[in-house]
Design an enzyme around this catalytic site. Structure first.
Site, PDB file in Angstrom:
ATOM      1  CG  ASN A  13      66.991  62.764  22.658  1.00 23.73           C
ATOM      2  OD1 ASN A  13      68.223  62.734  22.578  1.00 23.73           O
ATOM      3  ND2 ASN A  13      66.210  61.826  22.139  1.00 23.73           N
ATOM      4  CD  GLU A  24      60.177  60.423  22.876  1.00 22.10           C
ATOM      5  OE1 GLU A  24      60.310  61.652  22.803  1.00 22.10           O
ATOM      6  OE2 GLU A  24      61.083  59.620  22.568  1.00 22.10           O
ATOM      7  CD  GLU A  82      65.655  58.882  17.088  1.00 19.31           C
ATOM      8  OE1 GLU A  82      66.601  59.332  17.744  1.00 19.31           O
ATOM      9  OE2 GLU A  82      64.671  59.573  16.739  1.00 19.31           O
ATOM     10  CG  HIS A 126      64.865  57.796  21.783  1.00 17.59           C
ATOM     11  ND1 HIS A 126      64.855  57.684  20.413  1.00 17.59           N
ATOM     12  CD2 HIS A 126      64.229  58.950  22.077  1.00 17.59           C
ATOM     13  CE1 HIS A 126      64.238  58.751  19.907  1.00 17.59           C
ATOM     14  NE2 HIS A 126      63.856  59.530  20.899  1.00 17.59           N
ATOM     15  N   GLY A 163      60.176  63.408  15.138  1.00 12.51           N
ATOM     16  CA  GLY A 163      60.950  64.004  14.048  1.00 12.51           C
ATOM     17  C   GLY A 163      60.169  64.159  12.753  1.00 12.51           C
ATOM     18  CB  SER A 194      56.450  66.718  16.246  1.00  8.00           C
ATOM     19  OG  SER A 194      57.136  65.900  15.307  1.00  8.00           O
ATOM     20  CE  LYS A 197      65.559  62.636  18.728  1.00  7.83           C
ATOM     21  NZ  LYS A 197      64.493  62.207  17.847  1.00  7.83           N
TER      22      LYS A 197
HETATM   23  P1  PGA Z   1      61.274  65.315  18.097  1.00  8.02           P
HETATM   24  O1  PGA Z   1      61.998  64.112  18.886  1.00  8.02           O
HETATM   25  O2  PGA Z   1      60.879  66.336  19.109  1.00  8.02           O
HETATM   26  O3  PGA Z   1      62.303  65.814  17.112  1.00  8.02           O
HETATM   27  O4  PGA Z   1      60.075  64.710  17.424  1.00  8.02           O
HETATM   28  C1  PGA Z   1      61.528  63.680  20.128  1.00  8.02           C
HETATM   29  C2  PGA Z   1      62.368  62.543  20.648  1.00  8.02           C
HETATM   30  O5  PGA Z   1      62.782  61.696  19.845  1.00  8.02           O
HETATM   31  O6  PGA Z   1      62.642  62.447  21.861  1.00  8.02           O
END
Ligand code: PGA
Length: 256
Positions: free
Chosen positions: A9, A168, A98, A96, A174, A214, A11
């Site tokens: 992803n 997640e 976000e 997601h 993140g 992460s 983003k």
């Molecule tokens: P990350 O994001 O690997 O940077 O923690 C995962 C995601 O939001 O799908």
């Protein structure tokens, strides 16, 4: 045996040039079909077309990071399912964290998007996950149950065959803080049981459940090695080929 899916992803990251380079590197290293590992990249909308050029003919699939539920018309700023299909997407991420927590998307909206995407022939990566405050209050499973019930409302088992779940935990996205393998496995096992009770035992054994939050080269193998973890949804570490390819390789090794 369930296949692994390793999904990137991106983003709101990359430029056209860095995205093309990344996609070309992944296409060159994509696993063969017999490796039992699927690879997916989800670039920002404006780069779907140039990235499709780099991944077409390779084993790397293309997905979008979101979609709107209406078929077309006066919806400024939105993108329809058919548009994603038209540019070569096979997958779309929906719900997601976000989108839920920054853009304020509700389970009701997510459910409409899931239905539209499945009806239009896309495979959905449906994201669920609890906040740190939910976990600390002992509400992780209740939150997951609510997001699953809301996101999958009025969706039949035949339709749900086009869904991949991504667990997640929001506190791991993140942040560099990864769920422990035990925390991930416990949530995944719970989600699989939820699928068994809502649909059937047989279907719950087929559905892919990815872990995200992460994921890095040094924790990918132990996370994906858990019995109910069928791959990874990777944010930060999907932006560099030399981080993402080792995660794909970890899945390859586990499926060998
Ligand atoms: P990350 O994001 O690997 O940077 O923690 C995962 C995601 O939001 O799908």
């Amino acid at each position: 045996m369930r296949r692994f899916l390793v999904a990137g992803n991106w983003k709101m990251n990359t430029t056209r040039a860095t995205g093309e380079d990344l996609a070309a590197a992944l296409a060159a290293n994509a696993p063969a079909a017999e490796d039992g590992v699927e690879v997916l990249v989800c670039p920002p909308y404006p780069y779907l077309v140039p990235i499709a050029d780099k991944t077409s003919g390779s084993a790397v699939s293309l997905g979008a990071q979101d979609v709107y539920f209406e078929a077309g018309g006066a919806f400024t700023g939105e993108v329809a399912v058919d548009m994603l299909k038209d540019v070569g997407c096979s997958h779309v991420i929906i719900g997601h964290s976000e989108r839920r927590h920054v853009m304020g998307e509700t389970d009701e909206t997510i459910n409409k998007k899931v239905k539209a995407a499945i009806a239009g022939g896309l495979t959905v990566v449906l994201c669920v996950g609890e906040l740190l405050s939910d976990r600390e209050a002992g509400n992780t499973e209740a939150i997951l149950d609510g997001q699953m019930a809301g996101g999958l409302a009025d969706i039949s088992e035949a339709e749900a065959a086009s869904i991949v779940i991504a667990y997640e935990p929001v506190w791991a996205i993140g942040t560099g803080v990864t769920a422990s393998p035990e925390q991930a496995e416990s949530a995944h096992e719970h989600l699989r049981k939820w699928v068994a009770s809502r649909y059937t035992d047989a279907f719950s054994e087929q559905i892919q459940i990815l872990y995200g939050g992460s994921v890095k080269p040094d924790n990918a193998e132990v996370l994906m090695g858990q019995p109910n973890v069928d791959g990874a949804l990777v944010g930060g570490a999907s932006l560099k080929a030399d981080l993402f390819i080792p995660i794909i390789d970890a899945a390859r090794k586990l499926s060998a």
